[in-house]
Write an enzyme that holds these catalytic residues in place. Sequence first.
Site, PDB file in Angstrom:
ATOM      1  N   ALA A  48      20.392  76.207  56.712  1.00  0.00           N
ATOM      2  CA  ALA A  48      19.162  76.220  57.489  1.00  0.00           C
ATOM      3  C   ALA A  48      19.045  74.746  57.975  1.00  0.00           C
ATOM      4  CB  ALA A  48      17.992  76.752  56.688  1.00  0.00           C
ATOM      5  N   SER A  71      11.639  69.798  56.121  1.00  0.00           N
ATOM      6  CA  SER A  71      12.689  70.504  55.529  1.00  0.00           C
ATOM      7  C   SER A  71      12.119  72.155  55.560  1.00  0.00           C
ATOM      8  CB  SER A  71      12.925  69.950  53.975  1.00  0.00           C
ATOM      9  OG  SER A  71      14.108  70.716  53.639  1.00  0.00           O
ATOM     10  N   ASN A  72      12.829  72.812  54.880  1.00  0.00           N
ATOM     11  CA  ASN A  72      12.726  74.264  54.734  1.00  0.00           C
ATOM     12  C   ASN A  72      12.917  74.812  53.287  1.00  0.00           C
ATOM     13  OD1 ASN A  72      15.558  75.385  54.916  1.00  0.00           O
ATOM     14  ND2 ASN A  72      15.591  73.888  56.625  1.00  0.00           N
ATOM     15  N   PRO A  73      12.679  76.083  53.183  1.00  0.00           N
ATOM     16  CA  PRO A  73      12.759  76.734  51.781  1.00  0.00           C
ATOM     17  C   PRO A  73      14.071  77.168  51.359  1.00  0.00           C
ATOM     18  CG  PRO A  73      11.206  77.979  53.221  1.00  0.00           C
ATOM     19  CD  PRO A  73      12.063  76.982  54.109  1.00  0.00           C
ATOM     20  N   SER A  74      15.379  76.870  52.100  1.00  0.00           N
ATOM     21  CA  SER A  74      16.824  77.319  51.686  1.00  0.00           C
ATOM     22  C   SER A  74      16.978  76.671  50.331  1.00  0.00           C
ATOM     23  CB  SER A  74      17.620  76.760  52.766  1.00  0.00           C
ATOM     24  OG  SER A  74      18.969  77.235  52.269  1.00  0.00           O
TER      25      SER A  74
END
Length: 224
Positions: free
Chosen positions: A94, A21-24
Amino acid sequence: MKFVVTAGPTREHLDPVRFLSNPSTGKMGFAVARAAARAGHDVTLVAGPVALATPKGVARVDAVSARDVLAAVEAALAAVKDAPDGVALVMTAAVADWRPATCAAKKLKKSAMSGTLKLVRNPDVLKTVRAKTRTWKRKPVLVGFAAETGEPTAEAARKCREKGLAMVVANDVTQPGAGFGVDTNRVTFVLADGTLEPLPLMTKDAVARRIVEKCRTFGGGGGI
Ligand code: PMT
């Protein structure tokens, strides 16, 4: 207009308890949905896994993976296809470009993992939507975002061309107060003809209002 807005990260699972995943956090996308609803537009918000309350007057569809986002966006657009006042898709999410090649039904044992993860490409939501809406009498306005750590406007211009968009909102996420997680953002609107419209550091709500106004100026025929 009818707005379809995406927000937040996607999760690409390799088993039920592990994912890429990512920090959005969804703040930017929720701000766009809120601004569009406050301006009197009908809004469907496709939200990745985030911890935010649904803005008032917004219809929310939850999604986990990139493929979920694509399915939800396609369904939301199909529902507003013939809207006489035009349709805009604002892809703030994102979305992961890659996912694990397989997802195990049960938690993988450490001993069963090799240390190498095989990935496969996810579908590109914007490119897929653009291809499928080419025959629409009135094409949707397609707006992308680009979170970059170097040459944000050049990268955004490339994405605008490659994905055939009306505009890409370029984020330099190395700038203080910009990008993931914060309540402010510093962006540049990169238009299809190469025009750059830099905005100062603003709240995400203020950036969102500018995006909604811009979509209205594109009317019912953004993109190339
Ligand atoms: O949620 P916050 O914490 O408020 O943070 C906001 C943000 C930083 C996530 C947001 O402002 C932002 O910049 N979002 C875009 C993130 C990004 O880097 O996107 P990208 O460069 O990977 O993709 C470009 C565009 O294509 C995006 O509009 C994306 O939604 C879209 N895309 C990407 C991958 C994919 N498979 N399909 C897509 O349509």
